[in-house]
Design a protein around this motif. Sequence first.
Motif, PDB file in Angstrom:
ATOM      1  N   LYS A   2       0.837  -1.183   0.000  1.00 13.15           N
ATOM      2  CA  LYS A   2       0.000   0.000   0.000  1.00 13.15           C
ATOM      3  C   LYS A   2       0.882   1.246   0.000  1.00 13.15           C
ATOM      4  CE  LYS A   2      -3.866  -2.258   0.213  1.00 13.15           C
ATOM      5  NZ  LYS A   2      -4.769  -2.311  -0.974  1.00 13.15           N
ATOM      6  N   LEU A  34       4.898  -0.826   3.934  1.00  6.22           N
ATOM      7  CA  LEU A  34       4.214   0.274   3.271  1.00  6.22           C
ATOM      8  C   LEU A  34       5.220   1.056   2.437  1.00  6.22           C
ATOM      9  CD1 LEU A  34       2.126   1.643   6.285  1.00  6.22           C
ATOM     10  CD2 LEU A  34       1.188   0.416   4.327  1.00  6.22           C
ATOM     11  N   VAL A 399      -0.971   0.848  11.123  1.00  7.00           N
ATOM     12  CA  VAL A 399      -0.715  -0.169  10.109  1.00  7.00           C
ATOM     13  C   VAL A 399      -1.714  -1.325  10.210  1.00  7.00           C
ATOM     14  CG1 VAL A 399       0.999  -1.808   9.234  1.00  7.00           C
ATOM     15  CG2 VAL A 399       1.735   0.434  10.070  1.00  7.00           C
ATOM     16  N   TYR A 403      -5.441   2.105   9.108  1.00  8.21           N
ATOM     17  CA  TYR A 403      -5.281   2.128   7.652  1.00  8.21           C
ATOM     18  C   TYR A 403      -6.173   1.085   6.973  1.00  8.21           C
ATOM     19  CZ  TYR A 403      -1.132   5.221   7.819  1.00  8.21           C
ATOM     20  OH  TYR A 403      -0.272   6.280   7.996  1.00  8.21           O
TER      21      TYR A 403
END
Length: 436
Positions: A2, A34, A399, A403
Amino acid sequence: MKKVLLSAYACLPNQGSEEGTGWTYATTLSQNDLTVHCLTQLKGEAVITPMLQYFPNLTVHYVTLPAWVEKAYHKGLPGMYFHYLYWQWKASQLARQLDKRHQFDIVHHITYGSLQLGSFMYRLGKPFIFGPVSGGQQAPASMKQYFGAYWQREQMRTWVSKLLEHVNPGFYKTLRQASRVIVTNADTDALARRYRPVQPIERMLDGGISLSFVPETLVEHPPGAVLKLLWVGRMLPRKALELTIQALGKVNPDLPVELTIVGGRGDLVDQVPHYIEKYRVDNRVNWVGHVTHDEVKQYYRQSDVFFFTSLRDSGSHQLLEAMAYSLPVVTLDLHGQAELVNDGSGIRVPVTDPETVSDQLARAIEWMAAHPTERLTMGRQAHKFALTQLWETKIRLFVDEWYPAMLLPEGEERMVSEQVRNTIGAYTSNDKLMDS
């Protein structure tokens, strides 16, 4: 992986305060599967660029401003606010260009962590998380004498903050449009709910501490012949070092007490010798000036009690550092410190008037001296709480929970939001931890 776009106006490695917070979020997020793109100020480029080799999933983009805007930063409080708001506008323009190229999954505003200054990142129309932020705190007018000539500047800050609630679209549009708003204390929560009455607002205690700063084993502070107090910070008006020294001057003169002051920068640094002389405590004060981040650890180890008398603070990094070193705390029952400290880890003095507050702070010192066993218990509880505030753990909450929830359909996202609020206990409530 992501892709996250991070807005971090203040972002510098090896710094404290907002700069350190911005850098900590950028680097830690990039180490958690990420891809992170971080927007920050051009002035940090020389320091940040050499560090990026250690963070392969982090890309930093520097927002360039006209020279006349850069000069405005040094024109007092209004100039600083103007600089920041102009930077935000330019950052949002760059963010739109970058989004066309990278197609970010999430946009996240980190610094400045000010509710009223808001963020223009809502303009991207992407899942947007705002915070953690503070800004709802105001210094009590009854304690204005500790600001001296700077009280007018403090009042201006309050006035400008209220004005921004009505004229800054980054404030009211963010509160209406952000997928997540995270605030750090009750004062800010109350302000945010006036403009976001229906949508959820999350809580996360301000600040954090790096695992690398925490001692490997629990630090004990065996009682000695002298009660050693510690004050750490910049000599800023709102930090009210004078109040600490005034309280020391009211402690029983027969009680062996020593205050170590760590810090040598700030608007009031030239006033420190005057405070020491005014309250006749020259034989009880050791002012060591500015020291490195590593050197301050030794003062945490050598002390018995941490003193924190800030009159406007969302929550202090130094406070958490001291608690990580098992120091009980004497502080004010005010703003962020009242949420970081409770009756299990220290003494909180109500804020009324200067004479009463300084008297009660003095009695708190005397209590600490007379109760060494209880003092050690408080220190252990402080250490236990500090371990819940590790940056590495707190950022994992974004995380693992926030998110992913933002990327779900609206109904599922709302259900996960409820689960998150039921599981973040220690991050948002010191009382929950101490009661467990």
